[in-house]
Design a protein around this motif. Structure first.
Motif, PDB file in Angstrom:
ATOM      1  N   ARG A 288       1.131   1.521  -2.910  1.00  0.00           N
ATOM      2  CA  ARG A 288       1.955  -0.036  -2.555  1.00  0.00           C
ATOM      3  C   ARG A 288       1.240  -0.036  -1.322  1.00  0.00           C
ATOM      4  O   ARG A 288       0.726   0.649  -0.354  1.00  0.00           O
ATOM      5  CB  ARG A 288       3.319   0.637  -2.195  1.00  0.00           C
ATOM      6  CG  ARG A 288       4.134   1.096  -3.738  1.00  0.00           C
ATOM      7  CD  ARG A 288       4.230  -0.107  -4.559  1.00  0.00           C
ATOM      8  NE  ARG A 288       4.857   0.408  -6.023  1.00  0.00           N
ATOM      9  CZ  ARG A 288       4.076   0.892  -6.828  1.00  0.00           C
ATOM     10  NH1 ARG A 288       3.133   1.479  -6.801  1.00  0.00           N
ATOM     11  NH2 ARG A 288       5.072   1.306  -7.951  1.00  0.00           N
TER      12      ARG A 288
ATOM     13  N   GLU B 250       4.924  -4.360   0.837  1.00  0.00           N
ATOM     14  CA  GLU B 250       5.897  -3.913  -0.183  1.00  0.00           C
ATOM     15  C   GLU B 250       6.773  -2.854   0.523  1.00  0.00           C
ATOM     16  O   GLU B 250       7.963  -2.728   0.015  1.00  0.00           O
ATOM     17  CB  GLU B 250       4.812  -3.332  -1.288  1.00  0.00           C
ATOM     18  CG  GLU B 250       4.287  -4.401  -2.270  1.00  0.00           C
ATOM     19  CD  GLU B 250       3.035  -3.844  -3.259  1.00  0.00           C
ATOM     20  OE1 GLU B 250       3.299  -4.470  -4.076  1.00  0.00           O
ATOM     21  OE2 GLU B 250       2.619  -2.703  -3.009  1.00  0.00           O
TER      22      GLU B 250
ATOM     23  N   HIS C 215      12.669  -2.105  -7.211  1.00  0.00           N
ATOM     24  CA  HIS C 215      11.868  -2.567  -6.012  1.00  0.00           C
ATOM     25  C   HIS C 215      10.169  -2.308  -6.204  1.00  0.00           C
ATOM     26  O   HIS C 215       9.499  -3.029  -6.187  1.00  0.00           O
ATOM     27  CB  HIS C 215      12.463  -2.140  -4.740  1.00  0.00           C
ATOM     28  CG  HIS C 215      11.642  -2.663  -3.631  1.00  0.00           C
ATOM     29  ND1 HIS C 215      11.537  -3.869  -3.053  1.00  0.00           N
ATOM     30  CD2 HIS C 215      10.494  -1.979  -2.950  1.00  0.00           C
ATOM     31  CE1 HIS C 215      10.519  -4.058  -2.306  1.00  0.00           C
ATOM     32  NE2 HIS C 215       9.828  -3.016  -2.194  1.00  0.00           N
ATOM     33  N   TYR C 216      10.225  -0.703  -6.354  1.00  0.00           N
ATOM     34  CA  TYR C 216       8.758  -0.622  -6.475  1.00  0.00           C
ATOM     35  C   TYR C 216       8.185  -0.650  -7.829  1.00  0.00           C
ATOM     36  O   TYR C 216       7.094  -0.696  -7.906  1.00  0.00           O
ATOM     37  CB  TYR C 216       8.843   1.124  -6.204  1.00  0.00           C
ATOM     38  CG  TYR C 216       8.995   1.291  -4.553  1.00  0.00           C
ATOM     39  CD1 TYR C 216       8.183   0.906  -3.713  1.00  0.00           C
ATOM     40  CD2 TYR C 216      10.118   2.006  -4.160  1.00  0.00           C
ATOM     41  CE1 TYR C 216       8.465   0.859  -2.175  1.00  0.00           C
ATOM     42  CE2 TYR C 216      10.319   2.262  -2.595  1.00  0.00           C
ATOM     43  CZ  TYR C 216       9.343   1.491  -1.860  1.00  0.00           C
ATOM     44  OH  TYR C 216       9.461   1.677  -0.478  1.00  0.00           O
TER      45      TYR C 216
ATOM     46  N   HIS D 116       7.223  -4.517  -7.654  1.00  0.00           N
ATOM     47  CA  HIS D 116       6.331  -4.979  -6.475  1.00  0.00           C
ATOM     48  C   HIS D 116       5.156  -3.967  -6.496  1.00  0.00           C
ATOM     49  O   HIS D 116       5.155  -2.838  -5.741  1.00  0.00           O
ATOM     50  CB  HIS D 116       7.256  -4.883  -5.293  1.00  0.00           C
ATOM     51  CG  HIS D 116       8.313  -5.738  -5.170  1.00  0.00           C
ATOM     52  ND1 HIS D 116       9.456  -5.527  -5.585  1.00  0.00           N
ATOM     53  CD2 HIS D 116       8.331  -7.147  -4.408  1.00  0.00           C
ATOM     54  CE1 HIS D 116      10.186  -6.840  -5.609  1.00  0.00           C
ATOM     55  NE2 HIS D 116       9.478  -7.514  -4.639  1.00  0.00           N
TER      56      HIS D 116
END
Length: 130
Positions: free
Chosen positions: A81, A85, A110-111, A114
């Protein structure tokens, strides 16, 4: 097969029960902090990164599935990431974290949604997976 974001990828080089506390954490575009806490619990593996002054002392929870490599000799963990991010992730909340499936879903979403360019995708497969 889709991997669970809450487990280390088999290719990351993580050894079960290895203490990674204090390891440097590198995003795809540079240093983001150091490991403050970690868990090796099956389906709940993660690191908590203390970002220090980079984002004003914020701690963020990174699911183990975001980890691309663990270098025990260099005491460094690389994640898939970017700094942005990670900076935009919900702040680590110790109270919400303990036994709260909704918080883990929020972090996982979220991860999972993204992703750094070129890292692929792991579409939804059920509770706790993304």
């Amino acid at each position: 097969m889709t991997e669970n974001i809450w487990n280390y990828p088999t290719t990351a080089g993580h050894t079960v029960d290895a203490d990674v506390t204090g390891y440097k954490v590198e995003a795809t575009d540079g240093h983001i902090g150091k490991v403050d806490k970690h868990s090796d619990d099956v389906d709940s593996q993660y690191i908590v990164v203390d970002t220090g002054v980079w984002i004003f002392g914020k701690e963020v929870l990174l699911p183990a599935g975001t980890i691309t490599s663990v270098d025990a000799e260099a005491r460094t963990i690389h994640v898939s990431r970017t700094k942005d991010e990670i900076k935009s992730a919900p702040e680590f909340d110790k109270e919400k974290h303990l036994g709260n499936a909704e918080y883990h879903q929020e972090i996982g979403t979220h991860y999972g949604s993204h992703r750094a360019p070129g890292t692929g995708s792991t579409g939804p497969t059920g509770p706790g997976r993304i």
